[in-house]
Write a protein that holds these residues in place. Sequence first.
Motif, PDB file in Angstrom:
ATOM      1  N   LYS A 197       2.551  10.337  -4.251  1.00 42.88           N
ATOM      2  CA  LYS A 197       2.389  10.894  -2.912  1.00 42.88           C
ATOM      3  C   LYS A 197       1.633  12.214  -2.867  1.00 42.88           C
ATOM      4  O   LYS A 197       0.862  12.427  -1.951  1.00 42.88           O
ATOM      5  CB  LYS A 197       3.718  11.001  -2.180  1.00 42.88           C
ATOM      6  N   TYR A 198       1.807  13.089  -3.822  1.00 42.33           N
ATOM      7  CA  TYR A 198       1.092  14.365  -3.774  1.00 42.33           C
ATOM      8  C   TYR A 198      -0.404  14.164  -3.987  1.00 42.33           C
ATOM      9  O   TYR A 198      -1.232  14.756  -3.298  1.00 42.33           O
ATOM     10  CB  TYR A 198       1.661  15.353  -4.797  1.00 42.33           C
ATOM     11  N   ILE A 199      -0.740  13.306  -4.946  1.00 40.23           N
ATOM     12  CA  ILE A 199      -2.148  13.022  -5.204  1.00 40.23           C
ATOM     13  C   ILE A 199      -2.758  12.256  -4.022  1.00 40.23           C
ATOM     14  O   ILE A 199      -3.839  12.598  -3.550  1.00 40.23           O
ATOM     15  CB  ILE A 199      -2.310  12.219  -6.516  1.00 40.23           C
ATOM     16  N   SER A 200      -2.036  11.234  -3.540  1.00 37.18           N
ATOM     17  CA  SER A 200      -2.531  10.433  -2.415  1.00 37.18           C
ATOM     18  C   SER A 200      -2.722  11.294  -1.180  1.00 37.18           C
ATOM     19  O   SER A 200      -3.763  11.233  -0.521  1.00 37.18           O
ATOM     20  CB  SER A 200      -1.554   9.302  -2.085  1.00 37.18           C
ATOM     21  N   TYR A 201      -1.715  12.089  -0.873  1.00 37.19           N
ATOM     22  CA  TYR A 201      -1.785  12.950   0.315  1.00 37.19           C
ATOM     23  C   TYR A 201      -2.939  13.946   0.188  1.00 37.19           C
ATOM     24  O   TYR A 201      -3.729  14.122   1.112  1.00 37.19           O
ATOM     25  CB  TYR A 201      -0.458  13.688   0.501  1.00 37.19           C
ATOM     26  N   GLY A 202      -3.052  14.574  -0.979  1.00 36.09           N
ATOM     27  CA  GLY A 202      -4.124  15.543  -1.209  1.00 36.09           C
ATOM     28  C   GLY A 202      -5.507  14.922  -1.095  1.00 36.09           C
ATOM     29  O   GLY A 202      -6.414  15.502  -0.484  1.00 36.09           O
ATOM     30  N   VAL A 242       4.593  13.607   7.934  1.00 35.37           N
ATOM     31  CA  VAL A 242       5.903  13.017   8.240  1.00 35.37           C
ATOM     32  C   VAL A 242       6.103  11.740   7.428  1.00 35.37           C
ATOM     33  O   VAL A 242       7.172  11.516   6.847  1.00 35.37           O
ATOM     34  CB  VAL A 242       6.038  12.738   9.756  1.00 35.37           C
ATOM     35  N   LEU A 243       5.085  10.897   7.365  1.00 40.02           N
ATOM     36  CA  LEU A 243       5.172   9.623   6.665  1.00 40.02           C
ATOM     37  C   LEU A 243       5.421   9.815   5.164  1.00 40.02           C
ATOM     38  O   LEU A 243       6.251   9.135   4.572  1.00 40.02           O
ATOM     39  CB  LEU A 243       3.873   8.840   6.883  1.00 40.02           C
ATOM     40  N   PHE A 244       4.724  10.762   4.558  1.00 30.75           N
ATOM     41  CA  PHE A 244       4.832  10.970   3.114  1.00 30.75           C
ATOM     42  C   PHE A 244       6.053  11.789   2.703  1.00 30.75           C
ATOM     43  O   PHE A 244       6.699  11.464   1.718  1.00 30.75           O
ATOM     44  CB  PHE A 244       3.573  11.682   2.586  1.00 30.75           C
ATOM     45  N   PHE A 245       6.331  12.873   3.421  1.00 25.40           N
ATOM     46  CA  PHE A 245       7.322  13.826   2.946  1.00 25.40           C
ATOM     47  C   PHE A 245       8.635  13.837   3.724  1.00 25.40           C
ATOM     48  O   PHE A 245       9.621  14.363   3.250  1.00 25.40           O
ATOM     49  CB  PHE A 245       6.714  15.233   2.939  1.00 25.40           C
ATOM     50  N   PHE A 246       8.635  13.293   4.920  1.00 24.57           N
ATOM     51  CA  PHE A 246       9.848  13.261   5.736  1.00 24.57           C
ATOM     52  C   PHE A 246      10.045  11.867   6.333  1.00 24.57           C
ATOM     53  O   PHE A 246      10.051  11.710   7.549  1.00 24.57           O
ATOM     54  CB  PHE A 246       9.765  14.308   6.861  1.00 24.57           C
ATOM     55  N   PRO A 247      10.202  10.859   5.490  1.00 23.85           N
ATOM     56  CA  PRO A 247      10.254   9.486   6.001  1.00 23.85           C
ATOM     57  C   PRO A 247      11.454   9.210   6.918  1.00 23.85           C
ATOM     58  O   PRO A 247      11.414   8.295   7.730  1.00 23.85           O
ATOM     59  CB  PRO A 247      10.314   8.622   4.741  1.00 23.85           C
ATOM     60  N   VAL A 288       0.842  -1.205   0.000  1.00 24.39           N
ATOM     61  CA  VAL A 288       0.000   0.000   0.000  1.00 24.39           C
ATOM     62  C   VAL A 288       0.872   1.249   0.000  1.00 24.39           C
ATOM     63  O   VAL A 288       0.641   2.191  -0.763  1.00 24.39           O
ATOM     64  CB  VAL A 288      -0.968  -0.012   1.204  1.00 24.39           C
ATOM     65  N   MET A 289       1.881   1.261   0.860  1.00 22.69           N
ATOM     66  CA  MET A 289       2.752   2.447   0.936  1.00 22.69           C
ATOM     67  C   MET A 289       3.515   2.664  -0.365  1.00 22.69           C
ATOM     68  O   MET A 289       3.763   3.800  -0.752  1.00 22.69           O
ATOM     69  CB  MET A 289       3.717   2.333   2.117  1.00 22.69           C
ATOM     70  N   GLN A 290       3.887   1.594  -1.056  1.00 24.18           N
ATOM     71  CA  GLN A 290       4.584   1.719  -2.331  1.00 24.18           C
ATOM     72  C   GLN A 290       3.733   2.507  -3.329  1.00 24.18           C
ATOM     73  O   GLN A 290       4.212   3.420  -3.993  1.00 24.18           O
ATOM     74  CB  GLN A 290       4.898   0.335  -2.882  1.00 24.18           C
ATOM     75  N   TYR A 291       2.453   2.160  -3.426  1.00 25.20           N
ATOM     76  CA  TYR A 291       1.572   2.856  -4.358  1.00 25.20           C
ATOM     77  C   TYR A 291       1.221   4.264  -3.875  1.00 25.20           C
ATOM     78  O   TYR A 291       1.142   5.192  -4.672  1.00 25.20           O
ATOM     79  CB  TYR A 291       0.297   2.047  -4.613  1.00 25.20           C
ATOM     80  N   LEU A 292       1.016   4.407  -2.566  1.00 28.34           N
ATOM     81  CA  LEU A 292       0.716   5.740  -2.044  1.00 28.34           C
ATOM     82  C   LEU A 292       1.884   6.696  -2.252  1.00 28.34           C
ATOM     83  O   LEU A 292       1.696   7.851  -2.629  1.00 28.34           O
ATOM     84  CB  LEU A 292       0.364   5.674  -0.553  1.00 28.34           C
ATOM     85  N   LEU A 293       3.090   6.215  -1.999  1.00 22.11           N
ATOM     86  CA  LEU A 293       4.259   7.081  -2.146  1.00 22.11           C
ATOM     87  C   LEU A 293       4.634   7.306  -3.603  1.00 22.11           C
ATOM     88  O   LEU A 293       5.244   8.317  -3.940  1.00 22.11           O
ATOM     89  CB  LEU A 293       5.439   6.532  -1.354  1.00 22.11           C
ATOM     90  N   ALA A 294       4.274   6.395  -4.489  1.00 20.67           N
ATOM     91  CA  ALA A 294       4.524   6.595  -5.915  1.00 20.67           C
ATOM     92  C   ALA A 294       3.736   7.798  -6.424  1.00 20.67           C
ATOM     93  O   ALA A 294       4.191   8.526  -7.309  1.00 20.67           O
ATOM     94  CB  ALA A 294       4.163   5.343  -6.699  1.00 20.67           C
TER      95      ALA A 294
END
Length: 184
Positions: free
Chosen positions: A23-28, A128-133, A15-21
């Motif tokens: 990340k801007y769209i997922s986070y938004g 933190v999880l998305f932008f500052f791992p 899940v994190m692989q796809y979310l971070l791929a």
Amino acid sequence: MIDFDRLYTFAYSLVMQYLLAFKYISYGLIVGILLLRKTYRTAFGGKFSRRSIFLSPLLYLIFTVAVSFNMLIVSMILSIFAFILGVYVSFHTSKSIIFFTKNQRTYYKRPVWVVSVWSLAFIGRLTVLFFFPAVNGDVFSILLFFATGLIIGEAAHIVRKQKQATSQTRKFRLKIPGISRRKG
């Protein structure tokens, strides 16, 4: 035998692989949906049903555990204490829950500060999880466990308060002279 730790680690990494791929769209999307839903329910209230009262806190607990993966053992212990403290604080501070009826359905409004604390902690942990791992986000995780405890304690308080309101309404109806208890 199923190894739940490996299964959880695999699912989490996938899940994190796809979310971070993305990340801007997922986070938004996550933050946007969360804020829109929370703002709407805080402003207009949520429909009261026992299922939704306990399902939402369960989802909050799942989100909290999911974003708090790989915490240090000290942080886990602090998170458990923060969760218990959150439940305790919620029982003593969530007196401002409001019940109202609209279209013959019971609705309730939660205190804004409980929703705000959880939302800010969740958004902080996601940031933190998305932008500052590389940064340790355990402080946000501990705050998130505290806020989740607030929400679970508040859910129990909502159910208890609704039961009290219902029993008081029934007692009031029975005391009014001239009103029969028969239907029809």
